[in-house]
Motif scaffolding. Sequence first.
Motif, mmCIF file in Angstrom:
data_model
loop_
_atom_site.group_PDB
_atom_site.id
_atom_site.type_symbol
_atom_site.label_atom_id
_atom_site.label_comp_id
_atom_site.label_asym_id
_atom_site.label_seq_id
_atom_site.Cartn_x
_atom_site.Cartn_y
_atom_site.Cartn_z
ATOM 1 N N TYR A 100 0.830 -1.000 0.031
ATOM 2 C CA TYR A 100 0.038 -0.090 -0.105
ATOM 3 C C TYR A 100 1.051 1.362 -0.004
ATOM 4 O O TYR A 100 0.715 2.183 -0.766
ATOM 5 C CB TYR A 100 -0.896 0.007 1.013
ATOM 6 C CG TYR A 100 -1.639 1.373 1.602
ATOM 7 C CD1 TYR A 100 -2.853 1.534 0.684
ATOM 8 C CD2 TYR A 100 -1.344 2.248 2.330
ATOM 9 C CE1 TYR A 100 -3.438 2.725 1.053
ATOM 10 C CE2 TYR A 100 -1.761 3.498 2.592
ATOM 11 C CZ TYR A 100 -3.292 3.760 1.675
ATOM 12 O OH TYR A 100 -3.975 4.778 1.842
ATOM 13 N N ALA A 101 1.659 1.192 1.024
ATOM 14 C CA ALA A 101 2.695 2.537 0.949
ATOM 15 C C ALA A 101 3.481 2.703 -0.470
ATOM 16 O O ALA A 101 3.878 3.782 -0.942
ATOM 17 C CB ALA A 101 3.670 2.386 2.070
ATOM 18 N N ALA A 102 4.124 1.563 -0.949
ATOM 19 C CA ALA A 102 4.725 1.543 -2.234
ATOM 20 C C ALA A 102 3.910 2.056 -3.187
ATOM 21 O O ALA A 102 4.199 2.783 -4.188
ATOM 22 C CB ALA A 102 5.302 0.386 -2.502
ATOM 23 N N ALA A 103 2.243 1.655 -3.046
ATOM 24 C CA ALA A 103 1.660 2.162 -4.445
ATOM 25 C C ALA A 103 1.187 3.508 -4.154
ATOM 26 O O ALA A 103 1.344 4.159 -5.436
ATOM 27 C CB ALA A 103 0.314 1.332 -4.176
ATOM 28 N N VAL A 104 1.381 4.184 -3.188
ATOM 29 C CA VAL A 104 1.058 5.597 -2.881
ATOM 30 C C VAL A 104 2.231 6.439 -3.398
ATOM 31 O O VAL A 104 2.210 7.229 -4.163
ATOM 32 C CB VAL A 104 0.755 6.096 -1.330
ATOM 33 C CG1 VAL A 104 0.766 7.529 -1.250
ATOM 34 C CG2 VAL A 104 -0.490 5.352 -0.758
ATOM 35 N N HIS A 105 3.372 5.865 -3.109
ATOM 36 C CA HIS A 105 4.545 6.392 -3.593
ATOM 37 C C HIS A 105 5.055 6.360 -5.028
ATOM 38 O O HIS A 105 5.291 7.248 -5.586
ATOM 39 C CB HIS A 105 5.769 6.024 -2.830
ATOM 40 C CG HIS A 105 7.104 6.880 -3.157
ATOM 41 N ND1 HIS A 105 7.509 7.795 -2.875
ATOM 42 C CD2 HIS A 105 8.196 6.219 -4.108
ATOM 43 C CE1 HIS A 105 8.759 8.238 -3.313
ATOM 44 N NE2 HIS A 105 9.195 7.541 -3.851
ATOM 45 N N MET A 263 6.719 -1.411 -9.584
ATOM 46 C CA MET A 263 6.030 -2.382 -8.892
ATOM 47 C C MET A 263 5.414 -3.565 -9.854
ATOM 48 O O MET A 263 5.367 -4.733 -9.405
ATOM 49 C CB MET A 263 4.915 -1.600 -8.192
ATOM 50 C CG MET A 263 5.501 -0.766 -7.239
ATOM 51 S SD MET A 263 4.010 0.050 -6.294
ATOM 52 C CE MET A 263 3.338 -1.295 -5.706
ATOM 53 N N LEU A 264 5.254 -3.051 -10.822
ATOM 54 C CA LEU A 264 4.869 -4.126 -11.960
ATOM 55 C C LEU A 264 5.821 -5.023 -12.395
ATOM 56 O O LEU A 264 5.410 -6.523 -12.486
ATOM 57 C CB LEU A 264 4.126 -3.401 -13.141
ATOM 58 C CG LEU A 264 2.857 -2.581 -13.366
ATOM 59 C CD1 LEU A 264 2.575 -1.932 -14.519
ATOM 60 C CD2 LEU A 264 1.808 -3.580 -12.723
ATOM 61 N N ALA A 265 7.103 -4.639 -12.369
ATOM 62 C CA ALA A 265 8.098 -5.569 -12.668
ATOM 63 C C ALA A 265 8.260 -6.558 -11.721
ATOM 64 O O ALA A 265 8.694 -7.754 -11.879
ATOM 65 C CB ALA A 265 9.536 -4.953 -13.102
ATOM 66 N N ASP A 266 8.107 -6.037 -10.237
ATOM 67 C CA ASP A 266 8.413 -7.005 -9.187
ATOM 68 C C ASP A 266 7.279 -7.950 -9.033
ATOM 69 O O ASP A 266 7.693 -9.153 -8.673
ATOM 70 C CB ASP A 266 8.430 -6.214 -8.010
ATOM 71 C CG ASP A 266 9.781 -5.247 -7.691
ATOM 72 O OD1 ASP A 266 10.640 -5.679 -8.385
ATOM 73 O OD2 ASP A 266 9.619 -4.222 -7.012
#
Length: 316
Positions: A100-105, A263-266
């Motif tokens: 969630y935090a990664a998606a926000v950033h 994020m998509l790559a991960d």
Amino acid sequence: MSTPVAPVGPGAAADPLHTDPPAAGHDGRYLGRRRLYLRRFLRNRTAVAGVVIFLLLVLFSALGGLFTPYGYADTDFSALTQAPSAEHWFGTNQGGNDVYAAAVHGLQRSLVIAVTVSLLTVALAAVVGAGAAYVGGRVEKATLALIHFLLVVPSFLVLALVSHRLAGDWRVLILVLTVFGWMSTARVVWSVSTSLRERDYVRAAEYMGVRPLRIVLRHIIPNLGSLLIVNLTLGVVSTVLSETALSFLGFGVQTPDVSLGTMLADGAGTITSAPWLFAFPAGLTVLLTVSMTFVGDGLRDALDPTSTTGAAGARR
């Protein structure tokens, strides 16, 4: 790139595309041009939905971090690759980072890159395209030759090499995306400006001794308003796709920074075992691109007097 639309702004009355009289409202009063465009836009439900979705995404990127105690780089070693839960709303990745935090950033980073690149490319294309059309002669030929040369250069390959060489700095990514992203719009701007340079208000400014740069900035570019607005909106979509593709392939934003592409790559390798790692950034990417496409189409219909949709809303 988007198709050219009729220019609007100061002096637009001299444009043959603007020969229609102002539209009348239901009470018989004539509407101002801006109010007319707004009514046309608001009649397009998909465009309004696009604006709402985009604003919600902006709010999520700006305020979403207030609702989680985790930062995008924080690790929770007790929850590695954990499914969504009350503690981690979007789950965690292999390193224990809160998705969630990664998606926000990541959304924030992708939005900053997309909007900045779109603004810079449209501004550069407007000045170069309109300036070349107004000056004409050898300057015009040299500018068009440069544009045509850059259009055939394998820009994606150059972008990948430069971004990777400079360690994936997002500011460098903005620079290279801008350098290789303005040519198509500049070509369209030049094409429209070749007719605008013959208008009476341009000739009158020349007769009064106005400098060429001022004529381009004050009399030609404002009349390209509708074209530039639509290209600005749709440019956000193309930049998001470019940034996502580069980051997905490892040539864009790189760790420890985060974008939707990284994020998509991960999450691409764990679609079956941990689908939330891919699903959430993919959903945000789709919402962002679809919303801006809806807004761009709505603006094109509202600003183009020849549009069937726009004309239908003129007399609401």
